[in-house]
Design an enzyme around this catalytic site. Structure first.
Site, PDB file in Angstrom:
ATOM      1  N   ASP A 186       0.829  -1.150   0.085  1.00 52.63           N
ATOM      2  CA  ASP A 186       0.272   0.178  -0.211  1.00 52.63           C
ATOM      3  C   ASP A 186       0.914   1.227  -0.004  1.00 52.63           C
ATOM      4  OD1 ASP A 186      -2.941   0.807   0.426  1.00 52.63           O
ATOM      5  OD2 ASP A 186      -1.750   2.166   2.055  1.00 52.63           O
ATOM      6  N   ILE A 187       0.474   2.336  -0.719  1.00 51.53           N
ATOM      7  CA  ILE A 187       1.365   3.485  -0.739  1.00 51.53           C
ATOM      8  C   ILE A 187       1.023   4.461   0.340  1.00 51.53           C
ATOM      9  CG2 ILE A 187       1.616   5.546  -2.091  1.00 51.53           C
ATOM     10  CD1 ILE A 187       0.788   3.927  -4.628  1.00 51.53           C
ATOM     11  N   GLU A 214      -4.706   2.448  -4.219  1.00 51.31           N
ATOM     12  CA  GLU A 214      -3.393   2.472  -4.388  1.00 51.31           C
ATOM     13  C   GLU A 214      -2.620   1.080  -3.579  1.00 51.31           C
ATOM     14  OE1 GLU A 214      -4.763   4.321  -0.296  1.00 51.31           O
ATOM     15  OE2 GLU A 214      -5.503   3.932  -2.187  1.00 51.31           O
TER      16      GLU A 214
END
Length: 219
Positions: free
Chosen positions: A96-97, A139
């Site tokens: 995950d960003i 994301e």
């Protein structure tokens, strides 16, 4: 008239097996036509080409060109069953960003798209061809590492984490500070792929709670 470049913006909601059945039915119909065999072959060849392009679009995320969530679910089921049958290790990484919403809110969604595409390229660069990379949604990305236990899976995921942290993300003259968090799990001592994915997701939440920009392994 639409061309192939226009088709990249189309969302295909037909499952892969339905597309296969449609393609086979069309081929059977053409073969029944009372026309010269050379003509049949030419038409079938063109339809098969169009079918291949359509099928690829149905399993690919249009923005990143990675595999999409639907194809992940199909592939995960297959790879988990294969690993169980042959008693081989399988790992999954959920990535995950960090603070992605803040990037979108500050610089706009075009900047967010740029970050997603840049990260996708870094993933392809840092994993093996046998590892399968997916954009799961938003994301979040998922990577299946075949024939790899979780302790070995940490190596390329950590390499990716460092590559992202050190990469120069520049959008319209703005230097962006982009990092990722990741959760890992393996098929060791799990009953099904759903539990395996849930374990990786729990590890990701731990990475987020531990300050982000880090990797955590379930267990």
């Amino acid at each position: 008239m639409s061309n192939m470049s226009d088709m990249t913006n189309i969302n295909f909601d037909l499952p892969s097996d339905v597309l296969d059945e449609i393609q086979q039915n069309i081929q059977n119909i053409i073969e029944s036509f009372d026309i010269p065999e050379d003509n049949k072959f030419d038409v079938i060849r063109k339809i098969n080409f169009m079918y291949t392009q359509t099928k690829q679009l149905s399993i690919t995320d249009a923005l990143t060109n990675l595999y999409n969530r639907r194809y992940f679910e199909t592939t995960f089921t297959r790879e988990f069953a294969r690993a169980k049958r042959y008693n081989t290790p399988l790992s999954v990484a959920v990535i995950d960003i960090d603070w992605f919403k803040k990037i979108n809110d500050t610089y706009g969604h075009l900047c967010g798209d740029y970050v997603l595409k840049e990260l996708s390229w870094l993933m392809v660069e840092n994993f093996r061809q046998t590892d399968i990379i997916f954009r799961y949604g938003g994301e979040e990305f998922v990577i299946l590492l075949t024939e790899t236990p979780s302790d070995r899976a940490e190596i390329p995921v950590e390499r990716l984490r460092k590559a992202v942290m050190e990469n120069r993300f520049i959008f319209k003259g703005n230097n962006l500070n982009v990092t990722i968090s990741a959760g890992l799990s393996s098929n060791k001592e799990v009953e099904d792929f759903g539990q395996m994915f849930e374990n990786a997701d729990k590890a990701l939440y731990k990475a987020k709670n531990d300050g982000r920009n880090c990797i955590r392994t379930f267990g």
